[in-house]
Design an enzyme around this catalytic site. Sequence first.
Site: not given
Length: 227
Positions: A116, A118
């Site tokens: 991921k 963000h």
Amino acid sequence: MPASQYASAIIETALAAEQPILRFGTFTLKSGRSSPYFFNFGLFNTGALLLALASAFADAILDAYPDLGTAAAAPDTPRVLFGPAYKGIPLVAAIAAELARRGRDVGYSYNRKEKKDHGEGGSIVGAPLQGQRVLIVDDVITAGTAIREAHKIVEAEGGKTAGIVEALDREERGHAQLSTVQEVEHELGVKVTSVVKMRDIVAWLKDQGRDSECKAMEEYRAQWGVN
């Protein structure tokens, strides 16, 4: 030697399920071997079945690590459970919840398939692995590829693989004279704990007087098994 109480319980649960999780007959494995049984752990797919599986896992884990989740836990006792995506995710969460129900509170985490970029970022969800002794949870160690990958993830996150626990040990030879589980133990230098072993299924069949199925299992073990 009779099957453990938790091995017998999960064998009986698997056979009683609406979709039989443990079946006897003739099944071709990925290895090409013709097996007299097939255990499909993906069919522990209801709340009640998952709870039964998590309970059996908790029993096996506490047999292997009696002080896990206690204030008096030894330094080499695992502190975090790690479930490799995807199958390990619900499994590790359910096991951690069952252990907590028994008063043994331990962390759990799992990996994302894609990192991921963000929010909090990273590839690990749940308890941090950095500086922790980690118990990897899986269903079946077949070729050992997934377990070796999970070990690499733990090490890359700064954790240390302290052990592995799996649902089933088929107790059959890998590439040479050792089983895949034994190969993993030698390579990674850790203990593999199993909820059910092939010998447990044989012992249960024998105890139930299911002679034809028991005979097929023993013949298969004589051909492909390890001690």
